[in-house]
Design a protein around this motif. Structure first.
Motif, mmCIF file in Angstrom:
data_model
loop_
_atom_site.group_PDB
_atom_site.id
_atom_site.type_symbol
_atom_site.label_atom_id
_atom_site.label_comp_id
_atom_site.label_asym_id
_atom_site.label_seq_id
_atom_site.Cartn_x
_atom_site.Cartn_y
_atom_site.Cartn_z
ATOM 1 N N HIS A 194 0.821 -1.209 -0.111
ATOM 2 C CA HIS A 194 -0.045 0.014 -0.087
ATOM 3 C C HIS A 194 0.812 1.410 0.084
ATOM 4 O O HIS A 194 1.993 1.374 0.242
ATOM 5 N N THR A 196 0.760 3.809 1.824
ATOM 6 C CA THR A 196 0.748 4.145 3.079
ATOM 7 C C THR A 196 2.105 3.871 3.625
ATOM 8 O O THR A 196 2.498 4.486 4.715
ATOM 9 N N ARG A 218 -0.244 -6.889 -4.485
ATOM 10 C CA ARG A 218 -0.646 -7.950 -3.411
ATOM 11 C C ARG A 218 -0.907 -9.035 -4.217
ATOM 12 O O ARG A 218 -1.493 -9.044 -5.349
ATOM 13 N N GLN A 232 -3.002 3.317 -6.134
ATOM 14 C CA GLN A 232 -3.498 4.011 -4.841
ATOM 15 C C GLN A 232 -3.119 5.387 -4.865
ATOM 16 O O GLN A 232 -1.989 5.729 -5.337
ATOM 17 N N ASP A 234 -2.753 8.001 -1.738
ATOM 18 C CA ASP A 234 -2.871 7.991 0.010
ATOM 19 C C ASP A 234 -2.492 9.179 0.087
ATOM 20 O O ASP A 234 -2.048 10.193 -0.582
ATOM 21 N N PHE A 319 -8.229 -0.293 11.071
ATOM 22 C CA PHE A 319 -6.803 -0.297 10.319
ATOM 23 C C PHE A 319 -5.841 -0.007 11.572
ATOM 24 O O PHE A 319 -6.291 1.003 12.268
ATOM 25 N N PHE A 321 -3.365 1.587 11.676
ATOM 26 C CA PHE A 321 -2.631 2.803 11.780
ATOM 27 C C PHE A 321 -3.505 3.903 11.811
ATOM 28 O O PHE A 321 -3.024 5.213 12.155
ATOM 29 N N THR A 322 -4.943 3.801 11.867
ATOM 30 C CA THR A 322 -5.612 4.965 12.327
ATOM 31 C C THR A 322 -6.780 4.622 13.158
ATOM 32 O O THR A 322 -6.980 3.399 13.400
ATOM 33 N N GLY A 341 -10.408 3.679 2.413
ATOM 34 C CA GLY A 341 -9.967 3.405 3.880
ATOM 35 C C GLY A 341 -9.658 4.782 4.221
ATOM 36 O O GLY A 341 -8.687 5.418 3.728
ATOM 37 N N CYS A 342 -10.104 5.085 5.624
ATOM 38 C CA CYS A 342 -9.307 6.571 6.337
ATOM 39 C C CYS A 342 -9.574 6.270 7.621
ATOM 40 O O CYS A 342 -10.243 5.452 8.362
ATOM 41 N N GLY A 343 -9.183 7.470 8.292
ATOM 42 C CA GLY A 343 -9.058 7.458 9.763
ATOM 43 C C GLY A 343 -8.297 8.717 10.475
ATOM 44 O O GLY A 343 -7.588 9.226 9.666
ATOM 45 N N ALA A 362 -5.793 10.522 7.691
ATOM 46 C CA ALA A 362 -4.928 9.886 6.497
ATOM 47 C C ALA A 362 -6.077 8.987 5.807
ATOM 48 O O ALA A 362 -6.935 8.659 6.290
ATOM 49 N N PHE A 363 -5.805 8.711 4.432
ATOM 50 C CA PHE A 363 -6.959 7.946 3.708
ATOM 51 C C PHE A 363 -6.005 7.376 2.558
ATOM 52 O O PHE A 363 -5.083 7.592 2.542
ATOM 53 N N GLY A 364 -6.719 6.143 2.031
ATOM 54 C CA GLY A 364 -6.025 5.571 1.047
ATOM 55 C C GLY A 364 -7.213 5.205 0.163
ATOM 56 O O GLY A 364 -8.237 4.391 0.666
HETATM 57 N N1 PHE Z 1 -3.501 1.600 3.376
HETATM 58 C C1 PHE Z 1 -5.104 1.209 3.604
HETATM 59 C C2 PHE Z 1 -5.413 0.307 2.397
HETATM 60 O O1 PHE Z 1 -4.636 -0.208 1.338
HETATM 61 C C3 PHE Z 1 -5.869 2.157 3.208
HETATM 62 C C4 PHE Z 1 -5.893 3.348 4.362
HETATM 63 C C5 PHE Z 1 -4.743 4.365 4.248
HETATM 64 C C6 PHE Z 1 -6.634 3.321 5.309
HETATM 65 C C7 PHE Z 1 -4.723 5.279 5.196
HETATM 66 C C8 PHE Z 1 -6.553 4.396 6.397
HETATM 67 C C9 PHE Z 1 -5.531 5.185 6.290
HETATM 68 O O2 PHE Z 1 -6.231 -0.488 2.504
#
Ligand code: PHE
Length: 505
Positions: A194, A196, A218, A232, A234, A319, A321-322, A341-343, A362-364
């Motif tokens: 990812h 991230t 992946r 992605q 991010d 997640f 990390f969030t 995804g985010c948080g 953060a989000f991705g």
């Molecule tokens: N890295 C996560 C994914 O690949 C997405 C994400 C990024 C979620 C940053 C929360 C914060 O699914």
């Protein structure tokens, strides 16, 4: 001077450099195509300038056969050649890596490196990238109009396991680290799973608002919506206490009893944080403000991309990390699709990166899924098409203009099944289906449209386990002949036998 030899013979042949090679085969093969390992390595480095690597000789034969049109050697030849010493130094992006027991890169996956579809002219992924970047440039600008966000869209996908997992508090035993799910170069390096993965290094360099765009890898099943590489975007936005509460100087980001050196309120890195309201260190006010800002920005982003009529919903998520975390789902063709995804960023990540008295979001999001919905692209493999008939459809100067993909043509599918017994020491639990998907993808390449597990069966007397897969072949640009599909299918079963010691039923 092509010579042909017939079944089951041991032959002495000479490489063009003069070296003597002893080979045994039961296949008609172009004599002059066989080379010694050094000559093969040279040939490989000519066709792969950016990723020179030294595989066991059997893999080289295979690779040569796919890329220079030389016929695949037989299973016996593979076996014999596989007994040659394995050189295991891989050169990627001018760095050398020693492979170890974690190595699971395949020649096929390396062909996707450096393609940068997200930067390619007229490519749908590039159009979506530009629309997202423009949205953030407009959304967050200082009074003079200068964008707040920095954009990183050329970071190498080769990262450390630390960057991809440890730096993001992903526990040691987290399933996303499994060898069956990621592409590892060795125990230390991998292809990022990812974007991230770059978050912490960019925070450490002093940045507080940034976007990272890139390819991620992946191991996955193969069908019209899954592919082992995708793209992605991010993002990270960090807000300092003074900015967040500039209108309410009495409010604070952190709870009174929270101290960064005192870890009673911090969450251990291996604990799953499931409190959907907030992290122990944060005040409710700070979390709510940032949550509101983030969700508002993301909702406006998807409305900009999909139009005002879009139906969407927020779903609680997890997640490492969030915390709290959410996913945004959009409604399309009678189905809900998760698109991002985010948080609220874990405070341990910010404080370890040297950022204090601040809170961040953060989000991705995945670009393929957005592009497939926005442009009606029915199959994820089309993104890798070199066909001008595909790219020309996205040759549009106005980024926001509605483009709908028109299929170039429909070619028939060709379906072949494969059934095999697992070796007696393996069970359904210990045998990874992704290993089969990988072999199918490596050998079948992009003509494999779908692989599905049809049947699992345990023999009542012998206790042996058997699996049946259906492989559907279809070329995106022409009709496949049964003969060529059979050849690929046979090469797949030979590789499965060789690698996993299975027995075809
Ligand atoms: N890295 C996560 C994914 O690949 C997405 C994400 C990024 C979620 C940053 C929360 C914060 O699914």
């Amino acid at each position: 001077m092509a010579q042909r030899i017939d079944a089951n013979e041991i032959k002495i042949i000479y490489c063009s450099c003069g070296k003597r090679l002893l080979v045994f085969w039961n296949y008609n093969i172009n004599f002059s195509a066989i080379k010694c390992s050094q000559c093969l390595a040279k040939e490989l480095s000519r066709s792969y300038q950016t990723c020179r690597f030294h595989f066991p000789i059997a893999d080289m034969i295979f690779k040569i056969s796919r890329f220079s049109g030389i016929k695949c050697a037989s299973q016996t030849l593979y076996r014999l050649l596989s007994t040659q010493p394995i050189q295991s130094v891989i050169e990627l992006h001018n760095n050398k890596y020693e492979s170890d027991d974690y190595f699971n890169l395949t020649p096929k996956i390396l062909t996707y490196l450096d393609q940068n579809l997200h930067l390619k002219k007229n490519h749908p992924l590039s159009l979506i990238r530009q629309r997202i970047v423009n949205f953030f440039y407009n959304e967050y600008a200082n009074p003079k109009g200068t964008p707040l966000f920095s954009v990183f869209d050329r970071m190498s996908p080769i990262v450390t396991v630390k960057q991809n997992f440890d730096s993001l508090l992903i526990p040691e035993n987290h399933p996303s680290r499994a060898k069956s799910d990621c592409y590892y170069i060795n125990r230390e390096y991998m292809l990022r799973a990812h974007c991230t993965a770059h978050q912490v290094e960019l925070l450490r360099s002093g940045l507080d608002n940034f976007l990272i765009v890139g390819d991620v890898y992946r191991r996955d099943e193969i069908d019209a919506t899954h592919f082992p590489v995708f793209h992605q975007v991010d993002a990270v936005r960090v807000i300092h206490n003074d900015k967040l509460f500039k209108n309410n100087p009495d409010l604070e980001i952190f709870e009174k009893n929270y101290s960064e050196n005192h870890n009673s309120t911090s969450i251990g890195s291996s604990e799953k944080c499931i409190d959907q309201v907030k992290q122990p260190c944060h005040t409710v006010e700070s979390v709510k403000l940032v949550e509101y800002e983030m969700k508002n920005a993301l909702e406006r982003l998807v409305i900009t991309l999909f139009g005002k009529k879009l139906k969407f919903r927020w779903v609680d998520a997890y997640f490492p990390f969030t915390q709290p975390s959410w996913e945004l789902e959009i409604y399309h063709n009678d189905k809900w699709f998760e698109i991002l995804g985010c948080g609220i960023m874990r405070n341990e990540i910010l404080s370890k990166a040297g950022i204090h008295n601040s809170i961040g979001y953060a989000f991705g999001l995945g670009l393929e899924r957005l592009a497939m919905i926005i442009y009606d692209i029915p199959d994820i493999r089309l993104f890798w098409s070199q066909d001008s008939g595909f790219l020309n459809q996205f040759n549009e100067k106005d980024l926001n203009k509605t483009i709908k993909y028109k299929p170039i043509s429909q070619f028939p599918q060709c379906s072949n099944d494969i059934s095999f017994w697992l070796p007696s020491e393996l069970s359904f639990e210990t045998f990874s289906l992704n290993d089969v998907y990988d072999v199918v993808r490596n050998i079948g390449g992009d003509i494999v449209e779908q692989v599905t597990l049809l049947d699992k069966f345990t023999h009542p007397k012998t206790g042996k386990n058997s699996l049946t897969f259906r492989i559907i072949y279809r070329h995106m640009e022409r009709t496949l002949t049964q003969k060529e599909v059979n050849e690929v299918h046979e090469a797949i079963s030979n590789e499965l036998i060789k690698k996993y010691n299975i027995k075809i039923r």
